[in-house]
Motif scaffolding. Sequence first.
Motif, PDB file in Angstrom:
ATOM      1  N   THR A   1      -4.971  14.154 -17.743  1.00 18.46           N
ATOM      2  CA  THR A   1      -6.237  13.879 -18.425  1.00 18.46           C
ATOM      3  C   THR A   1      -7.423  14.221 -17.537  1.00 18.46           C
ATOM      4  OG1 THR A   1      -5.163  12.096 -19.686  1.00 18.46           O
ATOM      5  CG2 THR A   1      -7.564  12.118 -19.654  1.00 18.46           C
ATOM      6  N   MET A   2      -7.310  13.963 -16.248  1.00 19.21           N
ATOM      7  CA  MET A   2      -8.371  14.370 -15.327  1.00 19.21           C
ATOM      8  C   MET A   2      -8.514  15.893 -15.307  1.00 19.21           C
ATOM      9  SD  MET A   2      -7.834  11.716 -12.131  1.00 19.21           S
ATOM     10  CE  MET A   2      -9.049  12.570 -11.117  1.00 19.21           C
ATOM     11  N   THR A   3      -7.390  16.605 -15.388  1.00 22.52           N
ATOM     12  CA  THR A   3      -7.450  18.067 -15.456  1.00 22.52           C
ATOM     13  C   THR A   3      -8.172  18.519 -16.722  1.00 22.52           C
ATOM     14  OG1 THR A   3      -5.376  18.261 -14.220  1.00 22.52           O
ATOM     15  CG2 THR A   3      -6.062  20.170 -15.525  1.00 22.52           C
ATOM     16  N   LEU A   4      -7.886  17.840 -17.841  1.00 22.72           N
ATOM     17  CA  LEU A   4      -8.593  18.138 -19.087  1.00 22.72           C
ATOM     18  C   LEU A   4     -10.093  17.951 -18.913  1.00 22.72           C
ATOM     19  CD1 LEU A   4      -8.679  18.660 -22.184  1.00 22.72           C
ATOM     20  CD2 LEU A   4      -8.369  16.184 -22.474  1.00 22.72           C
ATOM     21  N   VAL A   5     -10.497  16.880 -18.257  1.00 19.95           N
ATOM     22  CA  VAL A   5     -11.922  16.619 -18.040  1.00 19.95           C
ATOM     23  C   VAL A   5     -12.551  17.718 -17.195  1.00 19.95           C
ATOM     24  CG1 VAL A   5     -13.554  15.067 -16.888  1.00 19.95           C
ATOM     25  CG2 VAL A   5     -11.754  14.131 -18.338  1.00 19.95           C
ATOM     26  N   VAL A   6     -11.853  18.156 -16.158  1.00 20.25           N
ATOM     27  CA  VAL A   6     -12.376  19.232 -15.316  1.00 20.25           C
ATOM     28  C   VAL A   6     -12.580  20.503 -16.139  1.00 20.25           C
ATOM     29  CG1 VAL A   6     -11.847  20.767 -13.388  1.00 20.25           C
ATOM     30  CG2 VAL A   6     -11.406  18.304 -13.184  1.00 20.25           C
ATOM     31  N   VAL A   7     -11.606  20.832 -16.984  1.00 26.39           N
ATOM     32  CA  VAL A   7     -11.721  22.015 -17.843  1.00 26.39           C
ATOM     33  C   VAL A   7     -12.922  21.875 -18.777  1.00 26.39           C
ATOM     34  CG1 VAL A   7     -10.624  23.340 -19.678  1.00 26.39           C
ATOM     35  CG2 VAL A   7      -9.284  22.596 -17.698  1.00 26.39           C
ATOM     36  N   LEU A   8     -13.083  20.720 -19.388  1.00 27.18           N
ATOM     37  CA  LEU A   8     -14.216  20.497 -20.291  1.00 27.18           C
ATOM     38  C   LEU A   8     -15.545  20.597 -19.549  1.00 27.18           C
ATOM     39  CD1 LEU A   8     -12.855  17.518 -22.442  1.00 27.18           C
ATOM     40  CD2 LEU A   8     -13.010  19.924 -23.106  1.00 27.18           C
TER      41      LEU A   8
ATOM     42  N   ALA B   1     -18.539  23.610 -19.835  1.00 27.79           N
ATOM     43  CA  ALA B   1     -19.784  23.035 -20.365  1.00 27.79           C
ATOM     44  C   ALA B   1     -19.603  22.372 -21.721  1.00 27.79           C
ATOM     45  CB  ALA B   1     -20.883  24.102 -20.446  1.00 27.79           C
ATOM     46  N   VAL B   2     -18.377  21.987 -22.058  1.00 25.72           N
ATOM     47  CA  VAL B   2     -18.154  21.229 -23.289  1.00 25.72           C
ATOM     48  C   VAL B   2     -18.681  19.806 -23.123  1.00 25.72           C
ATOM     49  CG1 VAL B   2     -16.400  20.322 -24.871  1.00 25.72           C
ATOM     50  CG2 VAL B   2     -16.181  22.643 -23.936  1.00 25.72           C
ATOM     51  N   ILE B   3     -18.579  19.282 -21.928  1.00 25.49           N
ATOM     52  CA  ILE B   3     -19.184  17.989 -21.613  1.00 25.49           C
ATOM     53  C   ILE B   3     -20.198  18.196 -20.506  1.00 25.49           C
ATOM     54  CG2 ILE B   3     -17.186  16.637 -22.344  1.00 25.49           C
ATOM     55  CD1 ILE B   3     -16.395  16.330 -19.445  1.00 25.49           C
ATOM     56  N   ASP B   4     -21.273  17.432 -20.568  1.00 24.14           N
ATOM     57  CA  ASP B   4     -22.357  17.562 -19.596  1.00 24.14           C
ATOM     58  C   ASP B   4     -22.073  16.623 -18.423  1.00 24.14           C
ATOM     59  OD1 ASP B   4     -24.665  18.150 -18.302  1.00 24.14           O
ATOM     60  OD2 ASP B   4     -25.945  16.900 -19.574  1.00 24.14           O
ATOM     61  N   THR B   5     -21.097  17.011 -17.611  1.00 24.95           N
ATOM     62  CA  THR B   5     -20.670  16.187 -16.484  1.00 24.95           C
ATOM     63  C   THR B   5     -20.447  17.071 -15.270  1.00 24.95           C
ATOM     64  OG1 THR B   5     -19.589  14.555 -17.911  1.00 24.95           O
ATOM     65  CG2 THR B   5     -18.886  14.633 -15.617  1.00 24.95           C
TER      66      THR B   5
ATOM     67  N   LEU C   1      -4.703   6.777 -24.599  1.00 27.94           N
ATOM     68  CA  LEU C   1      -5.927   6.575 -25.382  1.00 27.94           C
ATOM     69  C   LEU C   1      -7.044   6.014 -24.509  1.00 27.94           C
ATOM     70  CD1 LEU C   1      -4.596   5.093 -28.751  1.00 27.94           C
ATOM     71  CD2 LEU C   1      -5.728   7.297 -28.434  1.00 27.94           C
ATOM     72  N   TYR C   2      -6.688   5.090 -23.648  1.00 28.06           N
ATOM     73  CA  TYR C   2      -7.693   4.506 -22.761  1.00 28.06           C
ATOM     74  C   TYR C   2      -8.285   5.576 -21.849  1.00 28.06           C
ATOM     75  CZ  TYR C   2      -9.936   1.319 -19.491  1.00 28.06           C
ATOM     76  OH  TYR C   2     -10.880   0.665 -18.721  1.00 28.06           O
ATOM     77  N   LEU C   3      -7.435   6.457 -21.363  1.00 26.76           N
ATOM     78  CA  LEU C   3      -7.899   7.501 -20.448  1.00 26.76           C
ATOM     79  C   LEU C   3      -8.780   8.542 -21.133  1.00 26.76           C
ATOM     80  CD1 LEU C   3      -4.601   8.232 -18.463  1.00 26.76           C
ATOM     81  CD2 LEU C   3      -6.559   6.898 -17.656  1.00 26.76           C
ATOM     82  N   VAL C   4      -8.418   8.936 -22.362  1.00 22.35           N
ATOM     83  CA  VAL C   4      -9.003  10.135 -22.952  1.00 22.35           C
ATOM     84  C   VAL C   4     -10.109   9.867 -23.959  1.00 22.35           C
ATOM     85  CG1 VAL C   4      -7.515  10.466 -24.997  1.00 22.35           C
ATOM     86  CG2 VAL C   4      -8.292  12.464 -23.660  1.00 22.35           C
ATOM     87  N   HIS C   5     -10.250   8.649 -24.451  1.00 21.74           N
ATOM     88  CA  HIS C   5     -11.177   8.456 -25.571  1.00 21.74           C
ATOM     89  C   HIS C   5     -12.635   8.703 -25.178  1.00 21.74           C
ATOM     90  CE1 HIS C   5     -11.681   4.380 -23.875  1.00 21.74           C
ATOM     91  NE2 HIS C   5     -12.790   4.298 -24.590  1.00 21.74           N
ATOM     92  N   MET C   6     -13.028   8.339 -23.964  1.00 20.78           N
ATOM     93  CA  MET C   6     -14.426   8.562 -23.574  1.00 20.78           C
ATOM     94  C   MET C   6     -14.739  10.038 -23.301  1.00 20.78           C
ATOM     95  SD  MET C   6     -15.512   5.145 -21.435  1.00 20.78           S
ATOM     96  CE  MET C   6     -17.204   5.710 -21.294  1.00 20.78           C
ATOM     97  N   PRO C   7     -13.849  10.792 -22.647  1.00 21.55           N
ATOM     98  CA  PRO C   7     -14.110  12.243 -22.559  1.00 21.55           C
ATOM     99  C   PRO C   7     -14.232  12.899 -23.927  1.00 21.55           C
ATOM    100  CG  PRO C   7     -12.436  11.607 -20.963  1.00 21.55           C
ATOM    101  CD  PRO C   7     -12.699  10.398 -21.796  1.00 21.55           C
ATOM    102  N   MET C   8     -13.419  12.479 -24.885  1.00 14.70           N
ATOM    103  CA  MET C   8     -13.508  13.050 -26.221  1.00 14.70           C
ATOM    104  C   MET C   8     -14.825  12.664 -26.893  1.00 14.70           C
ATOM    105  SD  MET C   8     -11.047  15.029 -26.728  1.00 14.70           S
ATOM    106  CE  MET C   8      -9.364  15.416 -26.254  1.00 14.70           C
ATOM    107  N   LEU C   9     -15.266  11.441 -26.704  1.00 16.55           N
ATOM    108  CA  LEU C   9     -16.567  11.040 -27.240  1.00 16.55           C
ATOM    109  C   LEU C   9     -17.685  11.889 -26.653  1.00 16.55           C
ATOM    110  CD1 LEU C   9     -16.322   7.122 -27.244  1.00 16.55           C
ATOM    111  CD2 LEU C   9     -16.555   8.601 -29.256  1.00 16.55           C
ATOM    112  N   GLU C  10     -17.610  12.132 -25.356  1.00 23.07           N
ATOM    113  CA  GLU C  10     -18.627  12.957 -24.699  1.00 23.07           C
ATOM    114  C   GLU C  10     -18.592  14.387 -25.229  1.00 23.07           C
ATOM    115  OE1 GLU C  10     -21.756  13.800 -22.106  1.00 23.07           O
ATOM    116  OE2 GLU C  10     -20.863  11.859 -22.626  1.00 23.07           O
ATOM    117  N   ALA C  11     -17.388  14.923 -25.420  1.00 27.98           N
ATOM    118  CA  ALA C  11     -17.254  16.314 -25.880  1.00 27.98           C
ATOM    119  C   ALA C  11     -17.754  16.488 -27.306  1.00 27.98           C
ATOM    120  CB  ALA C  11     -15.794  16.751 -25.775  1.00 27.98           C
ATOM    121  N   MET C  12     -17.573  15.476 -28.144  1.00 29.97           N
ATOM    122  CA  MET C  12     -17.935  15.584 -29.559  1.00 29.97           C
ATOM    123  C   MET C  12     -19.343  15.085 -29.860  1.00 29.97           C
ATOM    124  SD  MET C  12     -15.401  17.083 -30.951  1.00 29.97           S
ATOM    125  CE  MET C  12     -15.096  17.945 -29.391  1.00 29.97           C
TER     126      MET C  12
END
Length: 370
Positions: free
Chosen positions: A112-119, A123-127, A314-325
């Motif tokens: 999930t951390m790798t997914l966040v790095v990719v996002l 520039a899918v997430i502003d992080t 779900l706990y790990l990924v729900h906030m990155p998905m909220l940020e992306a969407m």
Amino acid sequence: MTNAEKTLGMDVLGTGAPVRRAATGGPDRPLSISRIPGIDGLRALAILIVMVSHAGLGRYVPGGFGVTIFFFLSGYLITTLLRMEYGRSGRINLPAFYMRRVLRILPPLYLTMTLVVVLALTAVIDTRVTPLNLVTDALFLTNYAGLLGLPSTTPIPLWSLDVEEHFYMLFPACFAALAMWRGSRIARTLGAICLLTLLIRIATFAAIGEGEIYYWSHTRIDSIIFGAVLAVWQNPMLDEDAWRPRPWHVALALLVIALTLALRAPAFRETLRYTLQGGALFVLFSAAIQARGPVARLLAQRWLRVVALFSYTLYLVHMPMLEAMRPLGLWSVPVAYVLAFAWAAGMYACVERPLARRRQRSLRKVVQGA
């Protein structure tokens, strides 16, 4: 302990009470505690509280209380497993314990951390995710990163995972050292640690105010230890004569929870609140695990079991998905949570379930004393 006592499941903590075989399987299989309906229902409830709160309803839905439920549940389950292992083999296999934790925690986390790095890189997430931040997160130091001058930028609520992992690093060895004691004596020792944690919170609040009390391991560890107390004393899954809360006990516990959420004064919120919630959860968990009739059927609903299975990812990924969407406006939350469930389902099928089989083989060996 004699072989006959092991076969009958006698309580090795010295309480003299018989231990109940709690779930599926015969004498050649370890007890399965993760599929108890009450446990599944509470786990699902906890993650749903967190996700609804983070969906923009934090003012009305106490996401922090969902995390506290997770803490209590974690302490209860881990200590119950340790108690079972000691009851069967007379020892705690610490290397096997830590290997099971590695297999359970690290693969979903690092993927999930790798997914966040990719996002972030696309520039899918502003992080802005820096290598130093990633190292801090990967080493379970996120909840103390502020003290190190390295506040985390990863949009994953890793602080709570850090609290749990710090507990896991120390507690199994401590339990192994105390396992010969009576369950009530271990419970009193753990209760003293909870009291000490409360005193540390009070002293910390008096010195610096709210600060990071909510996030630090040494100020939140009692929320996990309260669950450990239930595991060694009056355990509704192992002790035949475990205390069964009456309806008025449950009503009083719910009232205490409601009051802790309603009182917003920082001096109370960051000190006594977690202690009172831990005591109330002792009652509610005892009641939920032993529930029968409509309550049991409610907690055993299939959709809750599915949510419980996916809860960690779900706990790990729900906030990155909220940020992306976020650019989707009103559609951001439903789309983000559909994607979060999809990611969690894929993680469960491809990663968690295969590794769970391996953990079960390891657990079977240590619980049976192999």
